[in-house]
Each structure stands twice: as structure tokens, then as C-alpha cells.
Design an enzyme around this catalytic site. Structure first.
Site, short mmCIF file in Angstrom:
data_model
loop_
_atom_site.label_atom_id
_atom_site.label_comp_id
_atom_site.label_asym_id
_atom_site.label_seq_id
_atom_site.Cartn_x
_atom_site.Cartn_y
_atom_site.Cartn_z
N SER A 124 27.54 13.37 -68.30
CA SER A 124 27.94 12.10 -68.90
C SER A 124 28.80 12.38 -70.11
O SER A 124 28.63 13.41 -70.77
CB SER A 124 26.70 11.32 -69.33
N LYS A 165 21.83 15.60 -71.61
CA LYS A 165 23.13 15.81 -70.97
C LYS A 165 23.91 16.92 -71.67
O LYS A 165 24.61 17.71 -71.02
CB LYS A 165 23.93 14.51 -70.95
N TYR A 183 18.44 11.07 -73.81
CA TYR A 183 19.44 11.17 -72.74
C TYR A 183 20.64 11.98 -73.22
O TYR A 183 21.11 12.89 -72.52
CB TYR A 183 19.86 9.77 -72.33
#
Length: 264
Positions: free
Chosen positions: A146, A163, A159
Site C-alpha cells: 500500500s 505494510k 496497518y
């Protein structure tokens, strides 16, 4: 018309019952791959993906398992090999995210995000690499990352950091297994219209916010699926340790947004 460069190859895609994973599984099947469609808790959705692939003339199976569990991931690989004879492509797509400020976060959800998004990626990397080494014919592993690996979006610390770790994991692994003919790359999808996004945002919010992206809209799962399949395609066999950013320009400087002028 997609090439058939993956004909006779077998791919395992995690989190493939919906969204980007679903689109990646279908894109790989269109290139001729047999596909193991991983799901955790939506068997009916996984069955729909298998049916779609079969209607396209391909072969697929659904494999249940939580990527946060290494033994479960090893079992997925074993099922794919038992059914199709090999594992040649692995796509680490499964992810989880709660959205809270870190100092208010439910730490169980915070840990779950890391367990699925970071450790789940490592589990697939580890199990797939061992199988590919055993086969001795190389292989391809693609990580779905991402732009939040380098853009610190608020309310998504677990998150974001997962990533970022995933990107370094992929690049380190790419160095370590290059001599065995195993390629490892990263796809960074931007803001994409998926069921996961609709869990947090209304249709109006998605449309309004999407219009502010330089290309004026959110991405589609199908666009991201094609980008992932591109990295897995043997036609691109000189790519390893590479990052493919597919984000509609959302990571460009803020003055790149529509209607804004550059500072100065």
C-alpha cells in the site's frame, strides 16, 4: 486478450474471496494459471470465485485458512500442490485493519492487524519459498502492499507499520532467493473501491473523496488484479525487488491534487 504465459502453473492467492484478491485470482486464471483461492470466513464468496474461474475455462479450488497461522498457510500450500502438482506463484494479499488512534486503540485489534497483514505475509513467503526451493524451478511471490507503507495515514498505525515492514520483507527476501530463480515483487494499490473500504466509508464519501485524487476516481479491483498478474507474468522475468505503484496519483505532492496550485 490476456496471454497464456502462466499456463500449467499454479498460483495461491490469500484473501481471494473478495476485493483485490478476488480480482488477482481471476487475472491469473485468465493467464492460464490454476488457482488456489484462499479465504478465512466467507466460503460462499470463495466458491463464487472458483466458479467464475471455471466458467473462464480455468481450474481452481478454494482453500480455507487464517494467514496469521503458519501451520494453516503451510496447509494451503500443501492443498494447492496436492491438487495441481506444484506451486509456482504466490500472492500475499490478505490484510486486516481497524481504524482508531493508536492511544485509543483496542490492542487486540491492533495486534490482529499486525498478525494478519505483516505476519500473514511472512507466513506465505516462508511456506511458498520452501515449496519452490523443493521444486527447483524458481517461482514468483508478489506482495500486495500500500502507499501507506510510506504515507502515514492517521488512525491506521498498525496497518501502516505492517505494510512498511512488508515492503522491507519483500526486498530482503528478493536478495536472498534471487540465486534460486525466485522473483519477489511488491504491488502498491492506491485507494480502491473494495468491500473493505466500504466498511469504513459511505458511497457519497467514496465518490467525493475519489474526485480529489489526481485521476479523479478510486481504482477498481480489476485494475489492481491486472497489476498483480503483470508482476507474476514470466514475460516480466527481469523484475525482482521491484515496487509497482498503482494509485491514480494519490501519493503525489498535495499540490498535485485537482484544482490546487503549487506553492511558491
Amino acid at each position: 486478450m490476456n496471454s497464456q504465459n502462466l499456463a500449467g502453473k499454479t498460483a495461491l492467492v490469500t484473501g481471494a474471496s473478495i476485493g483485490i484478491g478476488r480480482a488477482a485470482a481471476i487475472s491469473l486464471a485468465k493467464r492460464g494459471a490454476n488457482v488456489a483461492v484462499n479465504y478465512r470466513s466467507q466460503p460462499e464468496k470463495a466458491a463464487e470465485v472458483v466458479e467464475t474461474i471455471e466458467k473462464l475455462g480455468g481450474q481452481a479450488i478454494a482453500v480455507q485458512g487464517d494467514v496469521a497461522d503458519l501451520a494453516a498457510v503451510q496447509g494451503m500450500v500443501e492443498q494447492a500442490v496436492a491438487k495441481f502438482g506444484s506451486l509456482d506463484v504466490a500472492v500475499s494479499n490478505a490484510a486486516y485493519s481497524d481504524r482508531q488512534r493508536y492511544f485509543e486503540a483496542d490492542l487486540d485489534g491492533f495486534r490482529r492487524t499486525v498478525d494478519v497483514t505483516m505476519w500473514g505475509a511472512f507466513h506465505l513467503l516462508h511456506a511458498a519459498t520452501q515449496q519452490m526451493l523443493k521444486q527447483g524451478n524458481g517461482g514468483v511471490i508478489t506482495f500486495v502492499s500500500s502507499p501507506h507503507a510510506f504515507i502515514p495515514a492517521p488512525r491506521a498505525m498498525a496497518y501502516n507499520m505492517s505494510k512498511a515492514a512488508l515492503d522491507h520483507m519483500a526486498k530482503t527476501a528478493a536478495i536472498e532467493v534471487a540465486e534460486f530463480g525466485i522473483r519477489i515483487n511488491i504491488c502498491q494499490p492506491g485507494w480502491t473501491d473494495t468491500p473493505g473500504e466500504r466498511k469504513f466509508a459511505s458511497e457519497e464519501t467514496l465518490q467525493t473523496s475519489g474526485a480529489k485524487i489526481p485521476l479523479g476516481r478510486l481504482g477498481t479491483p480489476e485494475e489492481m488484479g491486472e497489476a498483480i498478474a503483470y508482476l507474476c507474468d514470466p514475460a516480466n522475468s527481469y523484475m525482482t525487488g521491484a515496487t509497482l505503484l498503482v494509485d491514480g496519483g494519490i501519493s503525489l505532492p498535495w499540490w498535485g491534487n485537482r484544482g490546487s496550485a503549487a506553492p511558491g
